[in-house]
Design an enzyme around this catalytic site. Structure first.
Site, PDB file in Angstrom:
ATOM      1  CB  SER A  13      -0.930   0.025   1.214  1.00  0.00           C
ATOM      2  OG  SER A  13      -0.177  -0.082   2.401  1.00  0.00           O
ATOM      3  CB  THR A  14       3.808   2.460   1.460  1.00  0.00           C
ATOM      4  OG1 THR A  14       4.802   1.439   1.416  1.00  0.00           O
ATOM      5  CG2 THR A  14       2.972   2.283   2.711  1.00  0.00           C
TER       6      THR A  14
END
Length: 218
Positions: A13-14
């Site tokens: 997610s990053t």
């Protein structure tokens, strides 16, 4: 007999994780090994996106995988955990239902959860039920806490703020016989913002100001 195909779905997610690839590579390596041990062909999909939503716009590559599964191009969806597919309990529950109807299965390696077996499907449903229970329990505790704070006289939500001169104006106009509607219209016409920053005043808003303890001493 034609070998079946498993889609290895790895998600982070990053941006940092997506760039260095460490987490993605770790997921791919583990899941590829699971698939190869079962004699499945492997199709790898890597995605950098939030797990909050499964919509095509939010997760385009996951939806590519789901389309291939629905078309019969692949028979298995592999991920390390439920949250790699979705953090939303209701969405994951719907996906479970869809997978049964369409005839494909999921394998979640770190959770030892495998819906290719009846036991694995049962455990998946248990996981979903537990997650739903925990969410409702948290919601109930939050509501109870807010109710208790309100009973103790604690003001909840954003604190309303109005200049003293506006409160005085409202009270003076009311004292001289102006209706709530007239006061509200006058403030709106003069472009006076409400306590919450709104542009339009309503009779109900004026009534709240007049009855509020916040401005009772003005």
């Amino acid at each position: 007999m034609k070998k079946q195909t498993a889609i290895v779905y790895a998600r982070v997610s990053t941006e940092e994780q997506a760039k260095n690839g460490a987490s993605l590579d770790a997921q791919v390596n583990v899941l590829t090994q699971v698939a190869e041990e079962r004699g499945w062909n492997v199709r790898i999909i890597r995605e950098q996106a939030s797990g909050k939503s499964m919509t095509p716009r939010a997760r385009p590559l996951l939806n590519v995988a789901l389309k291939e599964l629905s078309n019969g191009e692949a028979q298995y969806l592999l991920a390390v955990r439920i949250d790699r597919i979705s953090r939303n309990v209701e969405e994951f529950a719907r996906l479970m239902t869809i997978s049964r109807k369409q005839g494909w299965a999921m394998v979640l390696s770190e959770m030892d959860l495998d819906t290719t077996t009846s036991q694995g499907e049962f455990m998946a449903n248990v996981q979903i039920s537990v997650a739903q229970y925990e969410r409702r329990l948290i919601g109930d505790r939050t509501k109870a806490g807010l109710a208790q704070r309100k009973a103790e006289g604690v003001q909840l939500g954003r604190r309303a703020s109005l200049p003293v001169d506006i409160v005085k104006r409202i009270k003076q106009e009311r004292a001289t016989g102006s209706t709530l509607s007239a006061i509200a219209q006058g403030l709106t016409d003069d472009n006076v913002p409400t306590a919450q920053g709104g542009k339009r005043w309503y009779p109900s808003t004026i009534k709240k100001v007049l009855e509020s303890d916040i401005w009772s001493k003005i």
